[in-house]
Design a protein around this motif. Structure first.
Motif: not given
Length: 209
Positions: A22-23, A38-39, A79-80, A89-91
């Protein structure tokens, strides 16, 4: 595949091509708004120069997604990587917020300045990579693949086991991978190692039988 609805095509390929790294991309709009999203159509593509590729699908409103628009405009992004601690948090940054809303601010992310690009990085991510676009390839209407060079990297010291030899404790990062279906993720567990064969050793071993 072309005869199928795009949602069905996505289900098939997305269920088979797993797990995907996941980027968690941070980018900057022309108005200075920090975008975070996120991608999982993402991977490493080469080492000279050090390159990555990210696939950005079209927005459901018939335009480029904010991340894609920002990258096309500026050529810069970060890109993290996403660990378990940042999963929720990403979601939250997946939310369909309008362009004028900063997902980074909405999710309460702690940001830090980058060294070689304008977009900031997520300070608490286990690793972050500052990138500059090399090629933008249109693969469909408002759908684009970004090929970019990695200019600078940030890794949390705790995950570097030997700085001189550049040994990174990848399992300790607890990175998430994207899986099949809506909302499914995986951890990097149940690991095993297979040594890559060398022709000389394999050939000599076979000849000596």
């Amino acid at each position: 595949m072309r005869a199928m609805p795009k949602s069905d095509r996505y289900k098939i390929l997305g269920s088979c091509v797993t797990p995907r790294p996941i980027a968690w991309i941070t980018s900057l709009s022309d108005h200075g708004i920090v975008n975070a999203a996120p991608y999982s159509f993402f991977n490493m593509m080469g080492d000279d120069p050090l390159t990555i590729a990210v696939g950005l699908m079209a927005h459901d409103k018939g335009r480029l997604k904010d991340t894609a628009a920002n990258i096309v405009a500026s050529g810069e992004f970060v890109v993290n990587l996403v660990d378990v601690a940042h999963g929720e948090t990403m979601n939250l940054t997946c939310i369909d917020a309008p362009p004028e809303v900063s997902e980074a601010e909405l999710a309460g992310l702690t940001m830090a300045p980058s060294v070689m690009v304008k977009p900031p990085r997520i300070a608490t991510a286990p690793a972050s990579f500052e990138c500059r676009s090399l090629h933008e390839i249109a693969t469909g209407q408002n759908q684009v693949v970004i090929i970019a060079e990695v200019l600078y990297g940030h890794l949390v010291d705790a995950f570097i086991t030997d700085a001189e030899r550049l040994y990174v404790d990848a399992p300790a990062m607890n990175l998430l991978g994207r899986m099949h279906g809506s909302g499914w993720y995986s951890l990097q567990t149940d690991l095993f190692q297979i040594t890559r064969p060398k022709w000389k050793e394999t050939h000599e071993s076979a000849a000596g039988r």
